[in-house]
Design an enzyme around this catalytic site. Structure first.
Site, PDB file in Angstrom:
ATOM      1  N   ASP A   7       4.484  -6.738   5.348  1.00 31.58           N
ATOM      2  CA  ASP A   7       5.926  -6.233   4.346  1.00 31.58           C
ATOM      3  C   ASP A   7       6.030  -4.264   5.262  1.00 31.58           C
ATOM      4  O   ASP A   7       5.068  -4.434   5.548  1.00 31.58           O
ATOM      5  CB  ASP A   7       5.752  -6.334   2.598  1.00 31.58           C
ATOM      6  CG  ASP A   7       6.984  -6.198   2.047  1.00 31.58           C
ATOM      7  OD1 ASP A   7       7.864  -6.036   2.488  1.00 31.58           O
ATOM      8  OD2 ASP A   7       6.735  -5.544   0.982  1.00 31.58           O
ATOM      9  N   THR A  37       7.779  -2.152   2.256  1.00 27.78           N
ATOM     10  CA  THR A  37       7.323  -1.548   1.204  1.00 27.78           C
ATOM     11  C   THR A  37       6.634  -1.042   1.000  1.00 27.78           C
ATOM     12  O   THR A  37       6.059  -2.700   0.015  1.00 27.78           O
ATOM     13  CB  THR A  37       8.760  -0.754   0.175  1.00 27.78           C
ATOM     14  OG1 THR A  37       9.297  -1.207   0.769  1.00 27.78           O
ATOM     15  CG2 THR A  37       8.496  -0.426  -1.343  1.00 27.78           C
ATOM     16  N   ASP A  64       1.649  -6.948  -0.919  1.00 30.45           N
ATOM     17  CA  ASP A  64       1.135  -6.004  -2.362  1.00 30.45           C
ATOM     18  C   ASP A  64       0.167  -7.502  -3.087  1.00 30.45           C
ATOM     19  O   ASP A  64       0.156  -6.884  -4.269  1.00 30.45           O
ATOM     20  CB  ASP A  64       2.109  -5.564  -2.640  1.00 30.45           C
ATOM     21  CG  ASP A  64       3.685  -6.508  -3.266  1.00 30.45           C
ATOM     22  OD1 ASP A  64       3.237  -7.470  -3.045  1.00 30.45           O
ATOM     23  OD2 ASP A  64       4.105  -6.004  -3.663  1.00 30.45           O
TER      24      ASP A  64
END
Length: 825
Positions: free
Chosen positions: A513, A515, A713
Site C-alpha cells: 500500500d 499511505t 495497515d
C-alpha cells in the site's frame, strides 16, 4: 437446556475423554459429549453455566483448551495459568501446541517436556528477619516492622529440569566410571585388578554399581520405552530401552545362570561376558545428551525470557496526595503515572505532561532513541531517557503491546512448519525399520559372522538400536523455529506461526500500500482553495465539520488543520464514508461531498477543464487532492501531503536485488501514484484501487504461481492481507494488525519486510542444515553399526561409541539452531 460449544486443542480420543470427564464433574451438567472431528462439545445442563466457568473447569483439570461460543472469534487471551511455571510442552511438538501440567515425558516421543516461561511478571515481598511473611506489595513486616524486600526467583527454580538432570548425571558418572575401569582392566599394564579379586567377584561389583544407574538415574528411559511400546508410539527411547535393557538383563542372567550360555560367550576363567559397562556408559551418555538438550532449550526460548525482563514490576502513580509506588498489576486504565529518567515505561499510554526521548529498541529493533512529546504514544517495556514525564494509562495487563508480543512469540515458537511434515513422516516408520535392521543384523552375524558369532551378533544389533535415534530428526525444525521467532521479535518482526517463516523464504512478489506503508502515514493539509484560487475559510469549516467524527487519517489531518486556524466546527448530519471514493454529509443544510473524481461522478458534480488542470499540477508533485462539492457543484479542493519514509527507497532497492518484484497498489490518483513510484524506482503500480481491486490483483498473481506477500495497515487492507500468502501488517502492533496478518512489523517500516524475508531465509536454511545433521548420522551410522565396514577394514562400532554419536547428533542440531541468534537481519 442444551448448548454446543467450539473447543480448540483436542487432538486425540484421549483429549476427547478428558474433556468429557472434566466437564461432567460440574453438578449443573447432566450430559456432555465431545466430537473430535468437529472440534465441538455438546452440553446438557440443568441451569445455565457461564463460558468463563466452563473454561476455568478445563484449566483446573489441566486441560489447556479454549472453549468458545459458535461463530465467536477465538479468544486471544485465556486467563494465564497455562502460561505460568509448572506447565510443560514437548520440544518436538508431537501433539502441536498441547501442554501438560506434569513433567512425565511426552506420551508420543517420550522426550523430556520443557517448562514454559511464566508470561506474567509477579513480584512478591518478604521480611529479611521473618521469611514466612510474604506480601504482594511493599510495606512493613507485621512482626518486626522491617521494610519488606523483593523476592528474586532463584536460578534453580527457573530451570528445574536442568538441575534435576545435572544431579542425576553426577550420580551416574560416580557409579559408571568405576564400572568402566573394571571392564577395561585388561588394558591396564599388569592387570592389577585381577590380583585383587577374581573376575567372578568383579562381575558382582559391576552389577551392584550398575543398580543406581539402571534403577534410579536412568530408570526414566525404561519407563518411556515401556510406555512407547504400550501405546505403540515408537520413539528414540524404544530403541534405547530395548538396547540397554537387553544388554543388562543378558548380564544379569549370565551372573545367575552361566551354564545356559554356549562357550563362545565365556571367558578363559569360565565366567560369561557381561555388559554392565556398556549398559551404564550408554545410559550415562544418553543422560548427558538430555542434560545438554535441557541447557540448550533454556537458551532457545531466551528471547521470550529477555522480553519478560522488559516488563517492569512497579510504577509511580500520581495521586492528589502525592506520588505512590504501586505494583504494575494494580494499574487501571485512566491512571496517571510518572515516569522518571531511566525508568521502564509500565504500560501503554500517552504522554500528558512533559517530554523525553525513549529507547524503543527492545520492541522495534531500532537503536536510535525516539523523541516523544505530549499526546505521543509510549509502550510498556521501553526505557525513558533523561527527562521525567507524566502519562495516562490506556492499555494495561495483557492488552499492552509488550504482552501481545510475548504471547505471540510464545505461541509462534510452538507452531509447526510445513517442512516438519517430512520429518514426522520419516519418524513414523523409522523406529520399526531400525528394529527390523537390528534383527537382520543379528541374524546375519549369527549365521555368517566369524567366531564368536553370537557375541558379534548381540553387540552389533545393540549398536544399531542405539545409534539410530530419531531424536535429532524431531528437533531439527522446532529448535530453529523457536530461536528464529525470538530473534524476529527482538528486531521488531512479529511472526504469527512457523508456516509464515517458511513462506517468507519463497516470496517473489511484494504488494504494498502507499499511505502509511511507503509514506509516513501522517498526512497534513497544505491548502484549501476555492475556484478563484484563494484560501477559503468557509470551505475549510464545512469539510472539517463533515470529517470531525471520521477516523480516517486524511479526515484527521483536515480537522487538525481547521483547529490550527481556530475555526469552529459545526454540526454535521447524514455522514457517510463511500469506500475508495470519499465522504458525504450535510452541514448547515448544505450537501457536501469531499473526495476523488469517482465521488464527484457519483454525486453528479461537474469539474471544469480549467479547474481540473490546476489539480493535475498538484497531483504531479505527489500530493493527494480531494475535490469539494456543495449541492452538486464543485467549489474547491484540498491538497494533502504525506512524506515518503526515508527508508522506503532503500528497502525497495534491497528487495529488488533479492529478485522480489515490488508492486504498489493505492487508492490515490494515477498522477500522485506515478510520482511516488518514480521516486522509488518502482516499475509496477496501480492507482485508484478499491479494496476488491487489491484482492483481485493478488488472486491473479497467485494464479500465475507467484508467492505473494501483502504489506498494509491491517485494517483497510484486511481482505488483501487475508488472501496473500503472507500478510504483513505495518504499524504499531495493534490487536487488529496482529490478528489480520501472519507478520506484524512493530515499527511499520519497509525495512522490516527486508528483515522478515531475511529471517525466513535464514530459518529455512538452518532447518535444512539440521535435517542434514539428523539424516547424515543415521545414513552413515546405521550401516557402520551393523558391521558393513568389518569385511573390508575390520571396523566395528561399539555400542558405547554409538551412544555418544547419537547424543552428539541431537546436541549438534540444537547448537546449530542457536546460531540463528547471531544472524544479521
Amino acid at each position: 437446556m442444551k448448548h454446543t460449544y467450539n473447543i480448540q486443542g483436542m487432538t486425540c480420543n484421549g483429549c476427547k475423554t478428558n474433556v468429557e470427564n472434566a466437564l461432567s464433574n460440574l453438578k449443573e451438567i447432566t450430559k456432555v459429549e465431545a466430537f473430535l472431528k468437529e472440534k465441538t462439545v455438546a452440553i446438557e445442563m440443568s441451569s445455565h453455566i457461564s463460558l468463563e466457568k466452563l473454561q476455568e473447569t478445563l484449566l483446573n483439570a489441566g486441560l489447556h483448551y479454549t472453549i468458545e461460543m459458535p461463530g465467536h472469534k477465538k479468544h486471544k487471551e485465556v486467563k494465564i495459568i497455562e502460561e505460568g511455571n509448572g506447565i510443560f510442552y514437548c520440544p518436538m511438538h508431537c501433539e502441536d501446541d498441547k501442554t501438560y501440567n506434569s513433567q512425565v515425558g511426552c506420551p508420543v516421543c517420550g522426550m523430556d517436556l520443557v517448562e514454559q516461561p511464566k508470561l506474567q511478571v509477579t513480584t512478591k515481598y518478604t521480611c529479611p528477619m521473618h521469611p514466612e511473611i510474604i506480601k504482594d506489595k511493599q510495606g512493613n513486616c507485621p512482626i518486626c516492622g522491617m521494610d519488606l524486600v523483593a523476592i528474586e526467583p532463584s536460578e534453580n527454580e527457573k530451570d528445574k529440569t536442568y538441575q534435576n538432570l545435572l544431579k542425576k548425571m553426577k550420580i551416574s558418572v560416580l557409579f559408571t566410571v568405576p564400572i568402566f575401569i573394571i571392564a577395561m582392566a585388561d588394558l591396564i599394564p599388569g592387570n592389577p585388578l585381577t590380583k585383587m579379586f577374581s573376575q567372578f567377584t568383579w562381575n558382582w561389583i559391576q552389577l551392584i554399581l550398575s543398580l543406581p544407574v539402571v534403577c534410579y538415574t536412568c530408570w526414566m528411559f525404561f519407563e518411556r520405552a515401556y510406555k512407547s511400546i504400550k501405546t505403540w508410539n515408537l520413539n528414540m527411547f524404544t530403541l534405547i530401552g530395548i538396547g540397554t535393557g537387553v544388554a543388562w538383563l543378558f548380564s544379569l542372567v549370565a551372573m545367575f545362570f552361566p551354564d545356559v550360555f554356549p562357550d563362545q560367550f565365556k571367558t578363559e576363567s569360565g565366567t560369561v561376558f557381561v555388559y554392565f559397562e556398556a549398559t551404564t556408559v550408554i545410559l550415562t551418555l544418553v543422560l548427558l545428551g538430555q542434560l545438554l538438550e535441557a541447557k540448550a532449550h533454556s537458551q532457545t526460548n531466551g528471547a521470550i525470557k529477555e522480553l519478560l525482563k522488559l516488563a517492569p514490576t512497579e510504577a509511580t502513580l500520581v495521586t492528589e496526595s502525592g506520588d505512590e509506588i504501586i505494583s504494575i498489576h494494580n494499574i487501571k486504565k485512566g491512571d496517571f503515572l510518572r515516569v522518571k529518567p531511566g525508568d521502564k515505561i509500565p504500560v501503554d499510554g500517552k504522554i500528558t505532561e512533559g517530554h523525553s526521548n525513549i529507547d524503543e529498541s527492545m520492541i522495534t529493533g531500532e537503536p536510535i532513541p525516539v523523541d516523544k512529546k505530549i499526546d505521543d504514544a509510549v509502550s510498556s517495556g521501553t526505557i525513558n531517557g533523561t527527562k521525567s514525564f507524566v502519562m495516562i494509562a490506556e492499555k494495561v495487563g495483557s492488552e499492552t503491546l509488550l504482552s501481545q508480543i510475548i504471547h505471540m512469540v510464545n505461541n509462534a515458537s510452538r507452531s509447526r512448519a510445513p517442512i516438519q511434515k517430512l520429518a514426522d513422516k520419516i519418524s513414523k516408520y523409522f523406529v520399526p525399520v531400525v528394529i527390523l535392521v537390528a534383527t537382520i543384523t543379528f541374524i546375519i552375524w549369527r549365521y555368517f559372522g566369524p567366531e564368536p558369532a553370537m557375541v558379534f551378533a548381540f553387540v552389533n544389533s545393540i549398536a544399531v538400536l542405539i545409534i539410530a535415534c530419531p531424536c535429532a530428526l524431531g528437533l531439527a525444525t522446532p529448535m530453529s523455529v523457536m530461536v528464529g521467532v525470538g530473534k524476529g521479535a527482538q528486531n521488531g518482526v512479529l511472526i504469527k506461526n512457523a508456516e509464515a517463516l517458511e513462506n517468507l523464504n519463497k516470496v517473489d512478489v511484494l504488494i504494498t500500500d502507499k499511505t502509511g506503508t511507503i509514506t509516513e502515514g501522517k498526512p497534513s493539509v497544505e491548502k484549501v482553495i476555492n475556484t478563484a484560487g484563494t484560501f477559503d475559510e468557509n470551505l475549510l469549516q464545512g469539510i472539517a465539520s463533515l470529517n470531525q467524527y471520521s477516523e480516517h487519517p486524511l479526515a484527521e489531518a483536515i480537522v487538525n488543520f481547521a483547529k490550527s486556524k481556530n475555526i469552529k466546527l459545526l454540526e454535521s448530519k447524514d455522514f457517510e464514508a463511500v469506500m475508495g471514493k470519499g465522504v458525504i454529509g450535510t452541514v448547515r443544510n448544505k450537501k457536501i461531498a469531499l473526495g476523488n473524481k469517482k465521488l464527484m461522478e457519483l454525486v453528479k458534480a461537474k469539474i471544469t477543464s480549467e479547474f481540473d488542470t490546476k489539480i493535475i499540477t498538484e497531483q504531479e508533485q505527489g500530493k493527494t487532492v480531494s475535490y469539494i462539492a456543495i449541492n452538486q457543484i464543485v467549489v474547491g479542493y484540498v491538497t494533502i501531503t504525506d512524506a515518503i519514509k526515508a527508508t522506503s527507497k532503500q528497502a525497495i532497492s534491497l528487495l529488488q536485488k533479492q529478485g522480489i518484484e515490488v508492486i504498489m497498489l493505492t487508492g490515490d490518483n494515477k498522477r500522485t501514484a506515478k510520482y511516488v513510484a518514480d521516486q522509488l524506482n518502482l516499475a509496477s503500480f496501480q492507482a485508484e484501487c478499491l479494496p476488491e481491486d487489491k484482492l483481485n490483483v493478488i488472486k491473479e498473481l497467485q494464479s500465475q504461481g507467484k508467492i505473494v506477500a501483502m504489506a498494509g495497515d491491517g485494517i483497510n487492507d484486511a481482505p488483501a492481507l487475508a488472501q496473500a500468502n503472507i500478510g504483513i501488517a505495518m504499524g504499531t502492533g495493534t490487536d487488529v494488525a496482529i490478528e489480520s496478518s501472519e507478520v506484524t512489523l512493530v515499527k511499520g517500516d519497509l525495512l522490516g519486510i527486508v528483515k522478515a524475508i531475511n529471517l525466513g531465509k535464514g530459518v529455512m536454511k538452518n532447518i535444512k542444515q539440521n535435517l542434514f545433521f539428523a539424516f547424515i548420522y543415521n545414513i552413515l551410522g546405521v550401516p557402520v553399526a551393523a558391521g558393513l565396514l568389518f569385511p573390508f577394514f575390520g571396523i566395528l562400532l561399539s555400542p558405547m561409541i554409538a551412544a555418544a554419536a547419537m547424543s552428539f547428533s541431537s546436541v549438534s542440531v540444537i547448537v546449530n539452531s542457536l546460531r540463528l541468534r547471531n544472524i544479521k537481519l
